[in-house]
Scaffold this active site. Structure first.
Site, PDB file in Angstrom:
ATOM      1  N   ASP A   1       0.805  -1.045   0.011  1.00 29.46           N
ATOM      2  CA  ASP A   1      -0.098   0.073  -0.011  1.00 29.46           C
ATOM      3  C   ASP A   1       0.908   1.214  -0.138  1.00 29.46           C
ATOM      4  OD1 ASP A   1      -2.282   1.794   0.391  1.00 29.46           O
ATOM      5  OD2 ASP A   1      -3.434  -0.007   0.955  1.00 29.46           O
TER       6      ASP A   1
ATOM      7  N   HIS B   1      -2.881   3.054  -4.521  1.00 27.77           N
ATOM      8  CA  HIS B   1      -2.494   2.679  -3.239  1.00 27.77           C
ATOM      9  C   HIS B   1      -0.846   2.409  -3.531  1.00 27.77           C
ATOM     10  CE1 HIS B   1      -5.940   2.742  -0.471  1.00 27.77           C
ATOM     11  NE2 HIS B   1      -6.633   2.505  -1.698  1.00 27.77           N
TER      12      HIS B   1
ATOM     13  N   GLU C   1      -9.930   2.150  -5.341  1.00 29.18           N
ATOM     14  CA  GLU C   1      -9.537   3.750  -4.995  1.00 29.18           C
ATOM     15  C   GLU C   1      -8.427   4.022  -5.908  1.00 29.18           C
ATOM     16  OE1 GLU C   1     -11.351   4.019  -0.292  1.00 29.18           O
ATOM     17  OE2 GLU C   1      -8.959   3.078  -0.850  1.00 29.18           O
TER      18      GLU C   1
ATOM     19  N   TRP D   1      -7.996  -3.142   8.250  1.00 27.86           N
ATOM     20  CA  TRP D   1      -7.074  -2.122   7.947  1.00 27.86           C
ATOM     21  C   TRP D   1      -6.579  -1.423   9.038  1.00 27.86           C
ATOM     22  CZ3 TRP D   1      -6.713  -2.510   2.615  1.00 27.86           C
ATOM     23  CH2 TRP D   1      -7.823  -2.808   1.932  1.00 27.86           C
TER      24      TRP D   1
END
Ligand code: ACM
Length: 590
Positions: free
Chosen positions: A155, A229, A306, A443
């Site tokens: 990430d 990410h 995202e 997360w």
């Protein structure tokens, strides 16, 4: 008690030994494995892999038969036998050490799971989790019959898996500047600031963890999250973005994105890979070649969530690619990227999984969709005859807080245990054969270590575990709540944390005729609620809540739950302003 293994089956013997070795007998004693013939009346524990499979049980089901002298565990496959052992373990008392004779209630159980994908996702990018802690996390998953760890390995905040062909991914991408406090608002690195914070798994570590999971009948599905990410990867290889000139770093938790309504967002720093650059696909080929070789799971997760398209839309190579390929918008450009990644993953002999954004702009052939933004995406994918895993924020996001916002710093949203327990992975009007199962996601932006990870995971993972194993008709909140308390005792005996927010009072308010009306509930039934409005601290002698009341002007509400004259929940202290702020909001599980 003696332990027998039917017909000396080696796989059953392995599971029997694993079970015996995990049994905490006083003084480190172990149950003895007995000879095939034992004296009549001797007490026995028998592990059997069925010679003729029982079709009702499938690959993961089992039978468990406890009579006064004999405990029989049987299954078609090792996984089922392992689960029989987990259930038997739960029938033993919750103690760190078993001494003397331990009674086990007689029972006859036939049990098998509703879904084949029973997962938890663990994010080790936001905060690295050492190998031994990952193993502990796996141990506990196995006790609750989860069979899939979705491992979020990359990430913006760290790249956690050694890729030998791309050493900078971990030399650079696994480390960042140290910050304490509120993740999301940290200062970016100063010029020349050292990057001591982070870590990564060597390929030997990965193999060790994969083997450890396999012994517990857990598949590990690795996630390499692209094209978004990707700040950590870009810190190592900036040429893979449309903005190679930008000064890059592994993000320590800065505010680099702005979130708008309905999941819209804008990134201030480009954190996506460049879909118009062939070097990106060559890079991903190298990554997925090594990842595929390390993980025996048939699935590889490529993220896809995202991804910000703002820099792509302004990039001449991306625009030229869109024109050349007839791509109408940036979603189709992302779909082009995902389809190429899908081909790379297929060449490694694996099935690609992605978050539900991979639907936008057209699904890649054969892709499995992991639904997270509610259930619509996953339903649409199932209607397109794609396999899906259900993991909606509304029931299954373990990073969301579990208690009152004055006690637990709000993180995106809250998710109470009672809501998680309502999770049904099979949405109405969807063919069951497209639903692989469900999972909950941890997360870790705000979770720095194992104990906090466990606090966030449990008890909600128990609710998820039941939702992916049992039929909805068999679920019952009060019974689940009773068993949750029994498992609190198990965790306590193991010295492990689990959130007890379920004991806290839940306060909602509404305005009516210019007054603020307070309603107090508890998630668990059968608690008594005591409160004060006079700045004294409530105890069992304070007024007991019996129904909604108007808050006197300027009063502060203090409230705590009791059972059997013992305080249970945490004390809530809610100012008039705080109570006004929540006016009109529903109870968190309604
Ligand atoms: C996600 O929560 N971004 C999949």
């Amino acid at each position: 008690m003696q332990v027998l293994v039917a017909n000396a089956q080696p796989e059953a013997r392995k599971i029997a030994e694993q079970w015996v070795n995990a049994l905490p007998l006083a003084g480190g004693k172990k149950l003895a494995f007995g000879p095939a013939k034992t004296a009549a009346g001797a007490r026995m524990l028998v592990f059997t892999l069925n010679a003729a499979p029982n079709p009702q049980l499938g690959a993961e089901g089992y039978t468990l038969n406890v009579t006064p002298n004999r405990i029989e565990l049987a299954a078609n496959q090792p996984a089922g036998l392992f689960y029989a052992g987990q259930t038997l373990r739960q029938l033993l008392p919750p103690t760190a050490e078993l001494k003397g004779n331990v009674p086990v209630a007689t029972c006859k159980i036939t049990d098998y799971p509703r879904f084949g994908w029973r997962g938890l996702m663990l994010d080790v990018s936001r905060h690295f989790m050492p190998k031994e802690d990952v193993k502990r996390y796996l141990d506990l998953m196995a006790q609750y019959k989860f069979n899939t760890l979705h491992w979020h390995l990359t990430d913006d905040n760290g790249w956690r898996i050694e890729i030998k062909a791309l050493p900078k991914l971990t030399q650079v991408g696994a480390w960042r500047v140290a910050r304490t406090g509120a993740f999301g608002n940290f200062a970016p690195p100063k010029e020349g600031e050292p990057t001591p914070y982070g870590g990564f798994y060597t390929q030997d570590d990965i193999r060790e963890i994969v083997a450890y999971a396999q012994e517990r009948h857990i598949q590990i599905v690795p996630e390499i999250d692209v094209p978004g990410h990707s700040m950590a990867a870009l810190a190592a290889y900036p040429e893979l973005s449309t903005q190679p000139q930008v000064k890059r770093y592994v993000d320590p938790g800065t505010r680099f994105a702005e979130w708008g309504p309905n999941g819209t967002f804008k990134m201030f720093i480009e954190n996506t890979l460049n879909p118009a650059d062939d070097r990106v696909y060559a890079f991903l080929d190298k990554v997925f070649t090594e990842v595929a070789a390390l993980f025996p799971s048939p699935y590889l997760h490529m993220g896809g969530d995202e991804a910000y398209h703002g820099f792509w839309e302004r990039d001449s190579a991306c625009v030229a690619l869109m024109r050349r390929e007839g791509l109408q918008n940036s979603h189709e450009l992302q779909s082009y990227f995902v389809k190429r990644v899908g081909k790379i993953i297929a060449q490694k002999g694996k099935t690609m999984i992605g978050w539900d954004e991979i639907l936008e702009g057209g699904l890649a052939p054969g892709a499995v969709v992991m639904g997270w933004r509610g259930t619509q995406g996953a339903i649409a994918a199932a209607q397109q005859k794609h396999q899906v895993v259900m993991s909606p924020t509304t029931f299954a996001y373990l990073d969301y807080t579990q208690g009152d916002p004055t006690l637990e710093k709000p993180i995106y949203a809250s998710l109470y245990l009672r809501r998680s327990y309502q999770f049904d992975p099979l949405p109405p009007n969807v063919e069951a054969r497209y639903i692989l199962g469900g999972q909950a996601n941890l997360w870790t932006e705000h979770v720095r270590h194992l104990r906090h990870a466990l606090y966030m995971t449990y008890p909600r993972a128990w609710a998820i575990a039941e939702s992916v194993w049992s039929l909805p008709a068999r679920k019952n909140w009060d019974d689940f709540a009773r068993r949750t308390e029994a498992h609190f005792a198990r965790f306590a005996a193991m010295g492990l944390p689990a959130s007890r927010a379920v004991y806290d009072a839940v306060v909602t308010t509404r305005t009516e005729g210019g007054q603020l009306i307070c309603q107090i509930d508890s998630e668990l039934n059968g608690l008594t609620i005591h409160y004060t409005l006079d700045d004294s601290f409530p105890d069992a002698a304070s007024p007991q809540y019996t129904g909604p009341f108007a808050l006197p002007p300027e009063a502060t509400l203090r409230v705590i739950t009791y059972r059997n004259d013992q305080p249970l929940g945490r004390l809530l202290i809610l100012s008039k302003e705080e109570l006004q702020k929540r006016a009109g909001k529903q109870r968190p599980w309604d």
